[in-house]
Design an enzyme around this catalytic site. Sequence first.
Site, short mmCIF file in Angstrom:
data_model
loop_
_atom_site.label_atom_id
_atom_site.label_comp_id
_atom_site.label_asym_id
_atom_site.label_seq_id
_atom_site.Cartn_x
_atom_site.Cartn_y
_atom_site.Cartn_z
N LYS A 291 0.84 -1.20 0.00
CA LYS A 291 0.00 0.00 0.00
C LYS A 291 0.88 1.27 0.00
O LYS A 291 0.64 2.20 -0.76
CB LYS A 291 -0.94 -0.01 1.22
N THR A 292 1.89 1.28 0.86
CA THR A 292 2.79 2.43 0.94
C THR A 292 3.55 2.60 -0.37
O THR A 292 3.73 3.72 -0.88
CB THR A 292 3.79 2.24 2.10
N ASP B 25 -1.27 6.65 6.39
CA ASP B 25 -1.26 5.20 6.63
C ASP B 25 -2.16 4.91 7.84
O ASP B 25 -2.32 5.76 8.71
CB ASP B 25 0.18 4.77 6.91
N ARG C 19 6.39 -8.01 1.69
CA ARG C 19 7.26 -7.53 2.76
C ARG C 19 7.92 -8.71 3.49
O ARG C 19 9.09 -8.66 3.84
CB ARG C 19 6.46 -6.69 3.78
N THR D 42 -5.54 -1.36 7.01
CA THR D 42 -5.71 -2.81 7.10
C THR D 42 -7.14 -3.14 7.54
O THR D 42 -7.51 -4.30 7.58
CB THR D 42 -4.72 -3.40 8.12
#
Length: 326
Positions: A64-65, A109, A218, A158
């Site tokens: 997402k980032t 975020d 990740r 999330t």
Amino acid sequence: MSSTPESTVSSDQTFDAALRPGSWEDYIGQEQVKANVHIVLEAAKKRGDMPEHLLFYGPPGVGKTTLAHLIARTLGAPLKSTSGVAIERAGDLAAILTNLDPGTVLFIDEIHQLSHKIEELLYPALESGSLDLVLGKGPSARTVELSLPRFTLVGATTRVAQLSSPLRSRFGGGVYQLDFYTDEDIRDIIARSAGVLGLAPSEETIAGIAARSRATPRIANALLKRVRDFAQVHDRELSGTVCEDACALFGIDALGLTKDDRRYLETLAENFRGGPAGVRALAAALHEDAETVEHVYEPFLLRLGFIERTLRGRTLTARGREYLNR
Ligand code: ADE
């Protein structure tokens, strides 16, 4: 070793930044999201305008980032990153919004962590580019309307269900779900990251790491680096059984499950006879909070089909039981 702990940390952080894809071609998977975002960005660019606000949701570590960075880069816009927990008071939001350079991509975020009060302040900022601030208290309080520089908000969360529907509806550029990755995509991501790190793992090692990465980039990148460290210390190549040997030491099994996952499954099997168990009771037995159990432990176990969420609580599936009895 000659490097100090500080320099080790900073060089690893440099590597983290280096592993983040710098172009859409390098951003593997999530094809439908990419195609949709591409339309939004290119249309805005053609109009010479900023795109409407966009929201990405999905499990941690799925990129997402990274998308926020790519969006800013595509627009040639500055990126300002913050998070829902960091914006506690109206003044925090006002300071961020009034100080944006015009045309900035603002990334928030964990946006579900914004309080209702802050969410409400944000609505007019998103809609008409203005911020209504109350100055002072009591009878002498007055409202000022600040006009804000143009910006595009990119939100990430999330827990999309925790966003109020008025906030969700302000993301005119779209609300996009990022899902877990296919095994093939994860292998491609590991191969790319290995290239960036100057490593040449065998196909077998790449497949071994991918299988243990919980379908999450990740985790794949972090595991690649840990396996690299293991191989370096033991003077081994990134081939043969090095991934299996490293993961045995790390306590990560062939499916990528850790002792925390096994403790969850064992607790459900033994303390609750396989369920149904309410998430609060389960969390108490695990000495965890219910939120962590629900959002950290469970998503991947659900994906593996080891547990089910039912109206009466969590149950262990036949597959989950088979795993425990293996
Ligand atoms: N790192 C995080 N997400 C990624 C992706 N989708 N492709 C390549 N590298 C990534």
